[in-house]
Design a protein around this motif. Sequence first.
Motif, mmCIF file in Angstrom:
data_model
loop_
_atom_site.group_PDB
_atom_site.id
_atom_site.type_symbol
_atom_site.label_atom_id
_atom_site.label_comp_id
_atom_site.label_asym_id
_atom_site.label_seq_id
_atom_site.Cartn_x
_atom_site.Cartn_y
_atom_site.Cartn_z
ATOM 1 N N GLY A 241 0.815 -1.200 0.000
ATOM 2 C CA GLY A 241 0.000 0.000 0.000
ATOM 3 C C GLY A 241 0.856 1.261 0.000
ATOM 4 N N ARG A 242 0.375 2.310 -0.679
ATOM 5 C CA ARG A 242 1.128 3.562 -0.704
ATOM 6 C C ARG A 242 0.841 4.403 0.528
ATOM 7 N N ASN A 243 -0.023 3.893 1.426
ATOM 8 C CA ASN A 243 -0.354 4.687 2.608
ATOM 9 C C ASN A 243 0.565 4.408 3.794
ATOM 10 N N LEU A 244 1.555 3.515 3.604
ATOM 11 C CA LEU A 244 2.504 3.274 4.689
ATOM 12 C C LEU A 244 3.440 4.472 4.811
ATOM 13 N N SER A 245 3.957 4.672 6.026
ATOM 14 C CA SER A 245 4.998 5.686 6.161
ATOM 15 C C SER A 245 6.285 5.092 5.598
ATOM 16 N N LEU A 246 7.239 5.956 5.316
ATOM 17 C CA LEU A 246 8.491 5.478 4.722
ATOM 18 C C LEU A 246 9.188 4.464 5.634
ATOM 19 N N MET A 247 9.166 4.736 6.965
ATOM 20 C CA MET A 247 9.821 3.809 7.884
ATOM 21 C C MET A 247 9.170 2.440 7.846
ATOM 22 N N GLN A 248 7.842 2.411 7.797
ATOM 23 C CA GLN A 248 7.141 1.127 7.736
ATOM 24 C C GLN A 248 7.549 0.365 6.484
ATOM 25 N N LEU A 249 7.632 1.103 5.383
ATOM 26 C CA LEU A 249 7.989 0.456 4.136
ATOM 27 C C LEU A 249 9.438 -0.012 4.145
ATOM 28 N N LEU A 250 10.304 0.802 4.718
ATOM 29 C CA LEU A 250 11.719 0.434 4.756
ATOM 30 C C LEU A 250 11.941 -0.791 5.634
ATOM 31 N N ARG A 251 11.112 -0.937 6.673
ATOM 32 C CA ARG A 251 11.250 -2.103 7.528
ATOM 33 C C ARG A 251 10.951 -3.386 6.734
ATOM 34 N N ILE A 252 9.994 -3.286 5.832
ATOM 35 C CA ILE A 252 9.703 -4.448 4.974
ATOM 36 C C ILE A 252 10.884 -4.694 4.038
ATOM 37 N N LEU A 253 11.430 -3.603 3.518
ATOM 38 C CA LEU A 253 12.591 -3.729 2.627
ATOM 39 C C LEU A 253 13.773 -4.358 3.361
ATOM 40 N N ALA A 254 13.926 -3.995 4.628
ATOM 41 C CA ALA A 254 15.065 -4.504 5.399
ATOM 42 C C ALA A 254 15.001 -6.019 5.521
ATOM 43 N N LYS A 255 13.770 -6.550 5.575
ATOM 44 C CA LYS A 255 13.631 -8.003 5.642
ATOM 45 C C LYS A 255 14.140 -8.654 4.370
ATOM 46 N N THR A 256 14.225 -7.898 3.298
ATOM 47 C CA THR A 256 14.735 -8.459 2.057
ATOM 48 C C THR A 256 16.225 -8.176 1.900
ATOM 49 N N GLU A 257 16.873 -7.831 3.017
ATOM 50 C CA GLU A 257 18.327 -7.653 3.060
ATOM 51 C C GLU A 257 18.825 -6.332 2.488
ATOM 52 N N VAL A 258 17.907 -5.387 2.241
ATOM 53 C CA VAL A 258 18.367 -4.072 1.817
ATOM 54 C C VAL A 258 18.804 -3.308 3.061
ATOM 55 N N ARG A 259 20.016 -2.754 3.043
ATOM 56 C CA ARG A 259 20.498 -1.993 4.192
ATOM 57 C C ARG A 259 20.501 -0.516 3.833
ATOM 58 N N TYR A 260 20.031 0.304 4.777
ATOM 59 C CA TYR A 260 19.847 1.717 4.452
ATOM 60 C C TYR A 260 19.998 2.571 5.704
ATOM 61 N N ARG A 261 20.061 3.879 5.500
ATOM 62 C CA ARG A 261 20.073 4.831 6.603
ATOM 63 C C ARG A 261 19.257 6.025 6.131
ATOM 64 N N LEU A 262 18.404 6.552 7.009
ATOM 65 C CA LEU A 262 17.596 7.714 6.648
ATOM 66 C C LEU A 262 18.184 8.934 7.334
ATOM 67 N N GLU A 263 18.496 9.944 6.549
ATOM 68 C CA GLU A 263 19.139 11.130 7.123
ATOM 69 C C GLU A 263 18.292 12.369 6.902
ATOM 70 N N GLY A 264 18.050 13.090 7.995
ATOM 71 C CA GLY A 264 17.395 14.389 7.890
ATOM 72 C C GLY A 264 16.000 14.357 7.304
ATOM 73 N N GLY A 265 15.396 13.186 7.263
ATOM 74 C CA GLY A 265 14.012 13.101 6.820
ATOM 75 C C GLY A 265 13.807 13.212 5.324
ATOM 76 N N ASN A 266 14.866 13.459 4.573
ATOM 77 C CA ASN A 266 14.651 13.542 3.126
ATOM 78 C C ASN A 266 15.797 12.940 2.320
ATOM 79 N N LYS A 267 16.674 12.224 3.009
ATOM 80 C CA LYS A 267 17.797 11.635 2.291
ATOM 81 C C LYS A 267 17.894 10.164 2.685
#
Lengths: 196, 377
Positions: free
Chosen positions: B344-370
């Motif tokens: 769904g497109r109604n998830l917040s970015l963090m919620q979506l990234l948590r799903i991505l993390a389960k697929t082994e994508v590693r990331y860092r969110l900086e300053g809310g827009n990077k």
Amino acid sequence: MADNPLYEDKELFNRIAGGDEGAFGDLYYRYLPRLVPFIREITKSELSTEELIQDVFVRVWLHRDRLTGIVSPRAWLYKIASGVAFNYLHRKAIGERVMAEVARRSDHSTPEIMPELTMRELQTIVNEAIIAMPDRRRQVYELSRREGLSIEQIAGRLGLSPNTVRNTLGHALAFIRERLENSGYILPALILSWML
Amino acid sequence: MEFIARDADGVMTKAVLEGLLKSMSDEEEVDRAKWRPVLEKILSLDRGTNRVLSIGEGSAGRVVRLRTDFSNIWRVAVVVLVVAGGTWLWSLRQGPVAVPRSVVEQPTAPAVDVLPGHNGAILTLADGSKHVLDSLQNGVIAKQGATTISLKDHKVSYAAGAVSAAAVTYNTMSTPRGREYQLVLADGTKVWLNAASSLTYPTAFSGQERVVEMTGEVYFEIKHEAKPFLVKVNGQTITDLGTRFNVNGYSDEPATVTTLIQGSVRVNDIVLRPGEQAAFISGGGMQVSRCDTSVAVAWVNGRFSFQNAHLQDLLRELARWYNVDVVYEGGSDKSTLRFSGEIGRNLSLMQLLRILAKTEVRYRLEGGNKLIILPGN
């Protein structure tokens, strides 16, 4: 011996059976020039030819563990291609009858005919099958598919016999096929017979 | 040789058989570049690097869930037991003392989250005045000549009065990143604008043709009329006569893709049938293929949908919807991961990234827009 096409086909089949992607690519490009006109001759449609070629080779690839038992690779490939193409004509004929019936009942709107199973749905089922495999089987399978190791390499790395690895890979593929069949992905041409 | 073949009615006619036997000796040159993607698709089918992203209900009502890897749960459970057991033993030996804060504290550093995009657009009228449609209430926004522009339930619609050919004016509706918008044109055609898109259209269709111009991604449900409806995008023209289709023409995407859901459209001079997709690569020509249309229009139904997408494909779409910039660190843009599924497109970015993390994508969110993608995917 190397110039004998039957020998080359069988050699390719043996390598594909061990999970060799390069050999599968060789077989693919070797048979495209023959299977493309063959399927087009049956379906009379350029667009569905691409879809059906994909279907033929998906079936070959997902049965790779059993390729070593094929006596005549060329005849077997034509048999699968004709099975896939005639299955398509059959579905299309049913679809057209349904469309004609719908058109008779309502004067407008074009209902969308659903294709058999899209590549995306196949992908989802296969992914879920891999995740659902018992740990050991998945480990062997992923060494083959993700790291591209040969049966002998996997055997060496895990301290198993090549035969055990071959059997495990066979079970993994059978597991995937079973999931696909339960979801309605039929493999008609393959059920008929293995030897030609 | 035993040969199993029938025509559609199950009859093997002599003519069919002869054609087949003849074609078995045919051989034709095939263009390897054209056929390579098919081979790659087949080989990636069972590679298992294709991550299942889906959660919740698919658009067709089919539930596809992100499967939990139980082998991992046990590993996590064992770690939890060991830590808990160790703490318990330690507390026995020490007697009732305050457990150090660092043990109890959850890693709840208030991470910045990014909310999903929502409804909103900027309407530019013929006189150049701009109206922000995020905050406006229902009602009439403006009158231009004989046309009334009104807003209801976040949808702008145009009601044409008596049309005088002389007074055709053009409006532009544009969405920034993180906004989408729906509007109804003067002829009743419905239009959905995805994030970072724009549509320029006349406020009344008085000429021989209905012509609009777009950028970004727009979904059309054309009101059938004798006058053809023309969409201009990235130097190509899509002509249709009453139909539903989607055009993805983002300038950062490799191709301008027109997907036909229903009816019939012509892209330049190629006619599409329902379920077909025309990809136009500037300078590279046009490629028509059959497709799963639900992927192309998932956004209209409030969902992301991916089919065998590269990490970069997926992140370009997230960047537009969450208004973030994606930075690839240490060659992480070379990731070979592929993604399939719907979210769904109604998830917040963090919620979506948590799903991505389960697929082994590693990331860092900086300053809310990077969004920084780390190597090792």
